[in-house]
Write an enzyme that holds these catalytic residues in place. Structure first.
Site, mmCIF file in Angstrom:
data_model
loop_
_atom_site.group_PDB
_atom_site.id
_atom_site.type_symbol
_atom_site.label_atom_id
_atom_site.label_comp_id
_atom_site.label_asym_id
_atom_site.label_seq_id
_atom_site.Cartn_x
_atom_site.Cartn_y
_atom_site.Cartn_z
ATOM 1 N N LYS A 197 16.221 11.415 14.471
ATOM 2 C CA LYS A 197 15.516 10.240 14.974
ATOM 3 C C LYS A 197 14.190 10.069 14.233
ATOM 4 C CE LYS A 197 13.448 13.058 18.619
ATOM 5 N NZ LYS A 197 13.098 13.186 20.031
ATOM 6 N N ARG B 81 11.083 12.274 32.392
ATOM 7 C CA ARG B 81 11.221 11.060 31.582
ATOM 8 C C ARG B 81 12.346 10.213 32.178
ATOM 9 N NH1 ARG B 81 10.866 13.124 25.321
ATOM 10 N NH2 ARG B 81 12.915 13.962 25.857
ATOM 11 N N TYR C 158 -14.496 4.444 -0.697
ATOM 12 C CA TYR C 158 -15.158 3.662 0.348
ATOM 13 C C TYR C 158 -16.216 4.488 1.082
ATOM 14 C CZ TYR C 158 -11.383 0.250 -0.175
ATOM 15 O OH TYR C 158 -10.509 -0.681 -0.664
#
Length: 371
Positions: free
Chosen positions: A39, A136, A266
């Site tokens: 996944k 869950r 930066y």
């Protein structure tokens, strides 16, 4: 996202490492069948790259989180069992049935709603979820499971009871009280059932590696350990028999010498203190690197070079020990053949876990299955 194949930055996935880690996991857990969790883009390694690596290694099946991941595997013509671990909307039940995708079902209500979408041309393969403390999704009592089984048996043309599962929250820690409580809850639910389905799968990476004598391991579903990451963060095992599968590579795209007092990137968080050679690497936080890597040393050729200045979206800079040619290979993670940058060291510097670091890597980086 467009894959940037026409630059040097890339991810390489070692088939040899995957094979080794699968062997270690199967031997340690005494497993007969493995579902490899791929996944979230294969934990950052690449969904299809990991699917093909698993197929080549002889893995039984693949575990994903969402329907779209399962569909991508089917479209790639990979004919392996696929298990969806997460919640799927009941409206996709017929789609799942036609593609023979094993679906995690959290409740009787889900089955009742799915009935309205199923044609019976092909039964839906169901894995019932039991919630023992992860909190869950899933059923919590034997009565709920029995009701779900009865519904499936009464509609055998629509449903096939393929599996039952739970998920452990703390199977990879030294403290075992919560794990043992979850295990007791699991037995309280399933021991009262008159029969069980073909697949009883509760072992994630932690349970497979540290609790193989306490849980069923005919079927395991693992992720982190196969990618070469010791599940407990080396708390319970040094993980020396595991090989991290991922290497991140690039090459110098520009080299220049700048004088003292110059700022780099930066915000000018870095200033040169003398004449310094600066190398640019065509990779940045747009590729999923974290800016927290600033100050970490990576390999340019065989030289350790510090990342300096703010990492930009598409490029970053390193301080070179001397002039080096454009095109010099860069290793950001993994091995260059003789030296290694350990993901645990990188993650300690960035205050991340390996699975967090790898999951941040963007699709812009091409993935290649090697060796």
């Amino acid at each position: 996202m467009v894959v940037a194949q026409m630059r040097a930055s890339r991810i390489e996935i070692s088939q040899h490492a995957i094979n080794q880690n699968i062997q270690v996991t199967m031997e340690t857990s005494h497993a007969k069948h493995m579902f490899l969790a791929i996944k979230a883009n294969g934990y950052g390694h690449g969904l299809l790259e990991m699917a093909r690596a698993a197929k080549q290694a002889g893995v039984y099946g693949l575990a994903v989180a969402v329907v779209d991941e399962a569909l991508a595997i089917r479209q790639a013509k990979l004919d392996m069992p696929i298990l969806i671990l997460g919640y799927t909307e009941p409206q996709y039940a017929e789609f799942l049935a036609q593609f023979k995708i094993i679906t995690t079902v959290p409740s009787v209500a889900w089955l009742e709603e799915a009935q309205g979408f199923l044609t019976g041309n092909q039964p839906l393969l169901v894995s019932l979820a039991v919630d023992t403390g992860m909190n869950r999704i899933g059923m919590r009592t034997t009565a709920e499971v029995q009701a779900a089984v009865a519904l499936m048996q009464n509609h055998a043309n629509l449903f096939t009871w393929e599996g039952i599962m739970t998920h452990f929250a703390t199977s990879d820690t030294a403290e075992t009280d919560y794990f043992e409580m979850q295990l007791d809850r699991w037995h309280a639910v399933i021991d009262g059932l008159p029969s069980l389905p073909p697949m009883v799968h509760v072992a994630n990476s932690g349970a497979a590696m540290y609790h193989a004598d306490e849980v069923p391991t005919d079927f395991i579903r693992v992720g982190t350990v196969v990618y070469g990451w010791e599940p407990s963060g080396k708390e319970l095992n040094p993980g020396t028999d595991l090989i991290p599968a991922m290497t991140i590579k690039s090459a110098l795209s520009f080299v220049k010498q700048i004088p003292a007092g110059e700022g780099v990137s930066y915000g000018h968080l870095y200033h040169t203190t003398g004449d310094e050679w600066i190398g640019t690497i065509p990779m940045g936080y747009g590729d999923g690197l974290t800016r927290a890597m600033r100050g970490y040393k990576i390999l340019v050729g065989n030289e350790w070079c510090e990342i300096i200045g703010q990492i930009a979206m598409d490029q970053m800079m390193v301080r070179l020990p001397h002039a080096m040619p454009v095109g010099t290979p860069v290793t950001i993670l993994g091995t260059n053949g003789t030296q290694t940058i350990d993901i645990w060291d990188v993650c300690a510097h960035c205050h991340l876990q390996p699975w967090e670091f790898a999951n941040q890597l963007s699709d812009r980086l091409p993935r290649y299955l090697v060796d």
